[in-house]
Write an enzyme that holds these catalytic residues in place. Structure first.
Site, PDB file in Angstrom:
ATOM      1  N   TYR A  36       9.880  14.547  15.410  1.00 26.38           N
ATOM      2  CA  TYR A  36      10.076  13.194  14.879  1.00 26.38           C
ATOM      3  C   TYR A  36      10.463  12.235  16.003  1.00 26.38           C
ATOM      4  O   TYR A  36       9.892  11.145  16.133  1.00 26.38           O
ATOM      5  CB  TYR A  36      11.163  13.213  13.810  1.00 26.38           C
ATOM      6  N   LYS A  84       3.570   5.018  -7.155  1.00 27.30           N
ATOM      7  CA  LYS A  84       4.938   5.128  -6.634  1.00 27.30           C
ATOM      8  C   LYS A  84       5.494   3.787  -6.169  1.00 27.30           C
ATOM      9  O   LYS A  84       6.674   3.683  -5.834  1.00 27.30           O
ATOM     10  CB  LYS A  84       4.978   6.133  -5.487  1.00 27.30           C
ATOM     11  N   SER A  98       9.676   1.789  14.246  1.00 28.62           N
ATOM     12  CA  SER A  98      10.056   3.004  14.955  1.00 28.62           C
ATOM     13  C   SER A  98      11.502   3.352  14.601  1.00 28.62           C
ATOM     14  O   SER A  98      11.966   3.044  13.506  1.00 28.62           O
ATOM     15  CB  SER A  98       9.851   2.825  16.460  1.00 28.62           C
ATOM     16  N   THR A 116      18.182   4.142   2.392  1.00 28.26           N
ATOM     17  CA  THR A 116      17.002   4.478   1.603  1.00 28.26           C
ATOM     18  C   THR A 116      17.019   5.967   1.274  1.00 28.26           C
ATOM     19  O   THR A 116      18.008   6.662   1.519  1.00 28.26           O
ATOM     20  CB  THR A 116      15.706   4.157   2.380  1.00 28.26           C
ATOM     21  N   THR A 149       0.815  -1.209   0.000  1.00 25.26           N
ATOM     22  CA  THR A 149       0.000   0.000   0.000  1.00 25.26           C
ATOM     23  C   THR A 149       0.853   1.265   0.000  1.00 25.26           C
ATOM     24  O   THR A 149       1.987   1.280   0.460  1.00 25.26           O
ATOM     25  CB  THR A 149      -0.931   0.032   1.233  1.00 25.26           C
ATOM     26  N   ASN A 198       4.710   0.686   8.463  1.00 19.83           N
ATOM     27  CA  ASN A 198       5.981   1.246   8.009  1.00 19.83           C
ATOM     28  C   ASN A 198       5.874   2.698   7.565  1.00 19.83           C
ATOM     29  O   ASN A 198       6.865   3.422   7.585  1.00 19.83           O
ATOM     30  CB  ASN A 198       6.514   0.397   6.849  1.00 19.83           C
TER      31      ASN A 198
END
Length: 284
Positions: A149, A41, A135, A184, A35, A85
């Site tokens: 954050y 994307k 997390s 990433t 998802t 995620n």
């Protein structure tokens, strides 16, 4: 014959760890619901995979979650693994962060995970399944200019550990990933807000906004996802320190006094020296 296991992963855009989770679980034989807010994307090979279902999902929208649940229920009456995620970073001093942006980040990083767990709870209970909340070590270490954050990830850690106790009698495991460095696009995509004209931190604006193109401690996403898959398969529960440097961070947190941890956090990005200059200028 055993029914095929199922897994749902949020935040599966290309270049992130979500897509790596989908690859790992589909290769293990799961039917995976991949998802993202914008399904376009999601990497094209996942669109073409026979045991992957692509769904549009915005975890901050109750309507979007409800629609995704309907689609999942068309294919299965149980969910073996839910991987929360989806998330986003933010660099900005607490004094300069708008409450609207702060609440928006919490809605994504914390409340989105809770909303997904509530919506898919019956399917997880039916499967005696597992919730995996992604997390961050930022929820444990006080990295400057990432307070919102850090706080959202700390809330996810604390929430996850409590949900673990609450859901255990229902047969559902809850794993909380205290995630270190992953190679990433996280730093590339991190959002930085516009500084107010009267910000105390204007002299180091460039340092706060500067993000490395890649994490020097980053573990490859496929290796990270495989590690998490193995932990799910062997029945792990509770906090799991994973990703590049996570083990060292865990050991350091246990070994070092609080003052040393604060010093380490401040030295991140040469901030100790720069902050000292700011304080000196402000206080005269």
């Amino acid at each position: 014959m055993a029914l095929q296991k199922t897994c749902l992963v949020t935040g599966c855009s290309a270049g992130g760890v979500g897509a790596a989770f989908v690859e790992a679980f589909k290769n293990k034989g799961y039917h995976v619901f991949a998802t993202a807010r914008s399904p376009s994307k999601i990497p094209q090979p996942l669109h073409d995979a026979p045991n992957v279902t692509i769904l549009a999902l915005d975890v901050t929208s109750a309507e979007s979650i409800a629609a995704a649940l309907v689609e999942v229920q068309k294919k299965t009456s149980k969910l073996d693994v839910l991987i929360n995620n989806a998330g986003l970073g933010l660099n900005m001093p607490g004094l300069d962060t708008s409450l609207e942006e702060a609440k928006g980040l919490f809605n994504l990083n914390f409340f989105g995970a809770l909303a997904m767990m509530q919506a898919f709870g019956p399917l997880l209970v039916a499967a005696k399944g597992c919730v995996v909340n992604n997390s961050s070590v930022g929820g444990v270490f006080n990295f400057p200019f990432s307070s919102i954050y850090n706080a959202s990830k700390a809330a996810l850690i604390q929430g996850g550990e409590t949900w673990r106790l609450e859901m255990a009698p229902l047969g559902v495991r809850v794993m909380t990933l205290v995630t270190g460095g992953i190679a990433t696009n996280f730093f590339v995509n991190i959002q930085t807000l516009i500084f107010p004209e009267n910000s105390y931190y204007k002299p180091i604006k460039d340092i706060i906004e500067e993000n490395p193109e890649e994490n020097p401690y980053g573990q490859k996403p496929d290796a990270f996802a495989q590690d998490v898959l193995q932990r799910v398969e062997r029945g792990a529960t509770g906090k799991q320190w994973v990703g590049g440097g996570a083990g060292v961070a865990r050991f350091g947190l246990w070994l070092m006094p609080q003052g040393a941890i604060v010093s380490l956090s401040l030295n991140h990005g040469q901030l100790a020296f720069e902050l000292w200059l700011i304080v000196s200028e402000i206080t005269g």
